[in-house]
Write an enzyme that holds these catalytic residues in place. Structure first.
Site, short mmCIF file in Angstrom:
data_model
loop_
_atom_site.label_atom_id
_atom_site.label_comp_id
_atom_site.label_asym_id
_atom_site.label_seq_id
_atom_site.Cartn_x
_atom_site.Cartn_y
_atom_site.Cartn_z
N HIS A 115 125.19 -29.01 49.63
CA HIS A 115 126.39 -29.56 48.79
C HIS A 115 126.94 -31.18 49.11
CE1 HIS A 115 130.42 -28.89 48.32
NE2 HIS A 115 130.28 -27.48 48.39
N HIS A 124 127.16 -17.61 47.48
CA HIS A 124 127.22 -18.64 48.32
C HIS A 124 126.83 -19.84 48.69
CE1 HIS A 124 130.88 -21.09 46.78
NE2 HIS A 124 130.21 -22.28 46.66
O1 G3P Z 1 129.45 -21.87 42.67
C1 G3P Z 1 130.74 -22.12 42.66
C2 G3P Z 1 130.65 -23.26 43.53
O2 G3P Z 1 129.25 -23.56 44.35
C3 G3P Z 1 131.50 -24.64 43.59
O3 G3P Z 1 131.74 -24.60 44.52
O4 G3P Z 1 131.84 -26.65 46.41
O5 G3P Z 1 131.09 -24.70 46.60
O6 G3P Z 1 130.15 -25.96 45.22
P1 G3P Z 1 130.93 -25.40 45.52
CA CA Z 2 128.09 -25.03 44.92
#
Ligand code: G3P
Ligand code: CA
Length: 282
Positions: free
Chosen positions: A85, A43
């Protein structure tokens, strides 16, 4: 005569070492190996161990044998696809301001590592194309279109970037495009229907209806909800509609175990080493 076997043994050893290192380089992307395995998806890279969405975090994920990495894509003022992000640079860099108001030259001068630790001082905000060029064939890549409504045309731009690299062919789960913005996903899907898309879902106390699953299955191959929504029943329903699921925001070993028990197909986690080797449930 006695020397001959020794020569063959040495040649054999050299061949084994080279073959071994090649396997190692390709291991994370070897589809035959990951076919029935619950995938480890890093992630924002291995963001528990290195600054999120940087090459350092992606490299860590590769070292940890994650099968895929997840990253967030936005657009600079001058139209470059950048991996970031938040919609501002404030939290993860030494700069300030909105991504969309900064040129790529301004963004690339920022330090995107020090917020995490001094050890990573000087890490840069990567371009999407840099990550694709470095990791294609080594790991699968889940590209999240982050807040795409701020960036008109981003779907086409991502599609062009993939096409230029012949990454627009079906398959192999190498590239997936995901978003919370389902209209944007549909737009991307109509431009590049061969590249699978994933519907992201935030927590919703009402769960996911059959009507929603029917709609999602008309364009998506994956439904990726926040982990708190997952139970065995939801996984079975997603499968019944012909889709797979990679829940996200997984940060504890116990959660990983529970998700695997519920039958998920992959786990999106900042600690990709927590996933280990587990066969998918039939
Ligand atoms: O992969 C899903 C996730 O990345 C969504 O949440 O906020 O970490 O982009 P976020
Ligand atoms: Ca993400």
């Amino acid at each position: 005569m006695k020397r001959l076997p020794t020569v063959f043994m040495v040649i054999g050893l050299v061949v084994m070492v080279f073959a071994g290192s090649e396997n190692n380089v390709l291991a994370n992307a070897d589809n035959s190996k990951r076919d029935n395995k619950v995938l480890s998806i890093a992630h924002r890279g291995a963001a528990g161990y290195a600054p999120e969405n940087t090459m350092a975090a992606f490299e860590k994920a590769f070292e940890m044998k994650a099968e895929m990495l997840e990253l967030d894509v936005q657009m600079s003022k001058d139209g470059e696809l950048v991996v970031m992000h938040d919609t501002t640079v404030d939290r993860t860099t030494d700069g300030a301001g909105k991504v969309k108001n900064l040129t790529y030259d301004e963004l690339k001068r920022l330090d995107a590592g020090s917020y995490f630790s001094k050890e990573f001082a000087g890490e840069k905000i990567p371009k999407l194309e840099e990550v694709l060029d470095e990791y294609r064939g080594k790991m699968g890549i889940v590209i999240e279109m982050k807040s795409p409504s701020l960036y008109p045309g981003i779907e086409q731009k991502i599609a062009d970037t993939l096409k230029e690299r012949n990454l627009d062919t079906p398959t192999n789960n190498d590239i997936i495009v995901q978003s919370f913005d389902h209209e944007s996903l549909k737009a991307f899907h109509s431009i590049l229907p061969e590249v699978p898309v994933a519907v992201l879902l935030d927590f919703n106390p009402d769960g996911v209806s059959d009507q929603q699953l029917t709609e999602f299955s008309s364009f998506a191959k994956y439904v990726n909800p926040n982990k708190t929504m997952i139970d065995k029943k939801l996984v079975e329903r997603i499968h019944k509609y012909g889709m797979e699921t990679y829940p996200w925001d997984v940060r504890e070993r116990e959660s990983v175990k529970a998700l695997i028990k519920a039958g998920v197909d992959g786990v999106i986690t900042i600690y990709p080493d927590y996933v280990g080797k587990h066969q998918k449930k039939e």
